[in-house]
Design a protein around this motif. Sequence first.
Motif, short mmCIF file in Angstrom:
data_model
loop_
_atom_site.label_atom_id
_atom_site.label_comp_id
_atom_site.label_asym_id
_atom_site.label_seq_id
_atom_site.Cartn_x
_atom_site.Cartn_y
_atom_site.Cartn_z
N LEU A 33 0.83 -1.21 0.00
CA LEU A 33 0.00 0.00 0.00
C LEU A 33 0.86 1.26 0.00
CD1 LEU A 33 -2.74 -1.11 2.55
CD2 LEU A 33 -3.11 -0.72 0.12
N PHE A 34 1.96 1.23 0.75
CA PHE A 34 2.85 2.39 0.81
C PHE A 34 3.46 2.67 -0.58
CE2 PHE A 34 7.11 4.28 2.11
CZ PHE A 34 6.60 5.54 2.36
N THR A 35 3.83 1.60 -1.28
CA THR A 35 4.37 1.74 -2.64
C THR A 35 3.34 2.42 -3.55
OG1 THR A 35 5.61 -0.29 -2.26
CG2 THR A 35 5.47 0.47 -4.54
N ASP A 36 2.12 1.95 -3.43
CA ASP A 36 0.99 2.52 -4.18
C ASP A 36 0.79 3.99 -3.84
OD1 ASP A 36 -0.09 0.72 -5.83
OD2 ASP A 36 -2.04 0.59 -4.82
N TYR A 37 0.84 4.26 -2.54
CA TYR A 37 0.62 5.61 -2.02
C TYR A 37 1.65 6.58 -2.59
CZ TYR A 37 0.36 9.49 1.30
OH TYR A 37 0.27 10.74 1.86
N VAL A 38 2.94 6.17 -2.53
CA VAL A 38 4.02 7.04 -3.01
C VAL A 38 3.89 7.27 -4.52
CG1 VAL A 38 6.53 7.30 -3.27
CG2 VAL A 38 5.58 6.41 -1.13
N ALA A 39 3.52 6.21 -5.24
CA ALA A 39 3.37 6.31 -6.69
C ALA A 39 2.28 7.31 -7.07
CB ALA A 39 3.06 4.94 -7.28
N ASN A 40 1.24 7.42 -6.22
CA ASN A 40 0.10 8.27 -6.55
C ASN A 40 0.12 9.65 -5.90
OD1 ASN A 40 -1.94 6.71 -8.24
ND2 ASN A 40 -1.39 5.22 -6.67
N ASN A 41 1.10 9.88 -5.02
CA ASN A 41 1.10 11.15 -4.30
C ASN A 41 2.27 12.03 -4.74
OD1 ASN A 41 1.25 13.24 -2.34
ND2 ASN A 41 0.08 11.97 -0.94
N ARG A 42 1.94 13.13 -5.39
CA ARG A 42 2.99 14.02 -5.91
C ARG A 42 3.77 14.70 -4.79
NH1 ARG A 42 -1.60 15.67 -8.98
NH2 ARG A 42 -1.75 14.48 -10.91
N GLY A 43 3.15 14.75 -3.61
CA GLY A 43 3.80 15.45 -2.49
C GLY A 43 4.87 14.64 -1.79
N VAL A 44 4.97 13.34 -2.13
CA VAL A 44 5.94 12.48 -1.44
C VAL A 44 7.05 12.08 -2.41
CG1 VAL A 44 6.27 10.29 -0.23
CG2 VAL A 44 4.20 11.61 0.16
N ILE A 89 -5.32 3.56 7.18
CA ILE A 89 -4.97 4.91 6.74
C ILE A 89 -4.60 4.89 5.25
CG2 ILE A 89 -3.31 6.81 6.98
CD1 ILE A 89 -3.09 6.07 9.99
N LEU A 90 -3.67 3.98 4.89
CA LEU A 90 -3.20 3.94 3.51
C LEU A 90 -4.32 3.56 2.53
CD1 LEU A 90 0.27 2.22 4.08
CD2 LEU A 90 -0.09 4.57 3.34
N SER A 91 -5.15 2.60 2.93
CA SER A 91 -6.25 2.17 2.05
C SER A 91 -7.20 3.32 1.77
CB SER A 91 -7.04 1.02 2.68
OG SER A 91 -6.18 -0.05 2.94
N SER A 92 -7.54 4.09 2.82
CA SER A 92 -8.50 5.18 2.59
C SER A 92 -7.87 6.30 1.76
CB SER A 92 -9.10 5.71 3.89
OG SER A 92 -8.10 6.22 4.72
N GLU A 93 -6.55 6.53 1.92
CA GLU A 93 -5.88 7.53 1.09
C GLU A 93 -5.87 7.11 -0.38
OE1 GLU A 93 -4.33 10.70 1.93
OE2 GLU A 93 -5.76 10.25 3.51
N ILE A 94 -5.60 5.83 -0.63
CA ILE A 94 -5.54 5.32 -2.00
C ILE A 94 -6.93 5.38 -2.64
CG2 ILE A 94 -5.12 3.22 -3.37
CD1 ILE A 94 -2.74 2.73 -1.27
N GLU A 95 -7.96 5.11 -1.83
CA GLU A 95 -9.36 5.25 -2.31
C GLU A 95 -9.60 6.67 -2.81
OE1 GLU A 95 -12.23 3.52 -3.24
OE2 GLU A 95 -10.69 2.05 -2.81
N ILE A 96 -9.14 7.64 -2.01
CA ILE A 96 -9.33 9.06 -2.36
C ILE A 96 -8.61 9.37 -3.67
CG2 ILE A 96 -8.86 11.46 -1.66
CD1 ILE A 96 -9.22 10.45 1.29
N PHE A 97 -7.37 8.85 -3.84
CA PHE A 97 -6.64 9.07 -5.10
C PHE A 97 -7.45 8.56 -6.29
CE2 PHE A 97 -2.44 8.48 -2.58
CZ PHE A 97 -2.43 9.83 -2.24
N LYS A 98 -8.07 7.38 -6.10
CA LYS A 98 -8.84 6.77 -7.20
C LYS A 98 -10.02 7.66 -7.58
CE LYS A 98 -7.75 1.89 -6.52
NZ LYS A 98 -8.08 0.79 -5.59
N VAL A 99 -10.71 8.16 -6.57
CA VAL A 99 -11.87 9.04 -6.81
C VAL A 99 -11.41 10.30 -7.53
CG1 VAL A 99 -13.69 10.41 -5.71
CG2 VAL A 99 -13.21 8.11 -4.88
#
Length: 211
Positions: free
Chosen positions: A127-138, A189-199
């Motif tokens: 999930l963290f890998t996914d999160y970093v890939a989708n978050n421009r701020g990280v 936490i990570l799952s809900s953040e990734i959900e938001i990215f998808k939306v």
Amino acid sequence: FLPVVPLRDIVIFPYMMYPILAGRESTISAINFSLEKEKYIMLVTQKDSRIEDPAPENLYTYGTVAKILQVIKLPNNLIKVLVDGITQARIINFKQNAFLEADIEYIFPKIEESTELNAVIRQAAKLFTDYVANNRGVAQESLMAYENIKEPDRKLYYIASTILVSIQRKQKLLEYSTLLEQYYEMINILSSEIEIFKVEKDIETKINQSM
């Protein structure tokens, strides 16, 4: 008793080095007191960052015990303090002098090797890998740094200090006393953040299609 240093808009975790900017008289007194002793302080986050001089009820009771590594005096009576997070802790009660002090209980989250723990660590990594890939701020480099960490608790704290989520969500991680519970919370936490990215992506696509 340890001197208390209130933090604004940040939660500091164990193994995390961070420069704190201090300007409040009470905070500077707490730091100076600590420097004369063993250099340990209790870091707790304010519930409302707008409060200038927080009372105990304005502070979370769970935080991190840290050691002061370096203090640099800056102009305008400010000091920059480099701290190193050591362990989680809970405040049992406060004592008010020239600064706040607290009687604390150390929390060393239990690390019990199990298949379940290995599974949640693996899930969190994915999930963290996914999160970093989708978050421009990280920064992408944070993944390399993460992969170099071996200890499961350090891995968790590293993710916690890297992700850009609310203080309330980060704070919750400090309130658990087992690593397994902390990992489950991190997965939430990570799952809900990734959900938001998808939306957000879906919305962008819809906007682009309608243009």
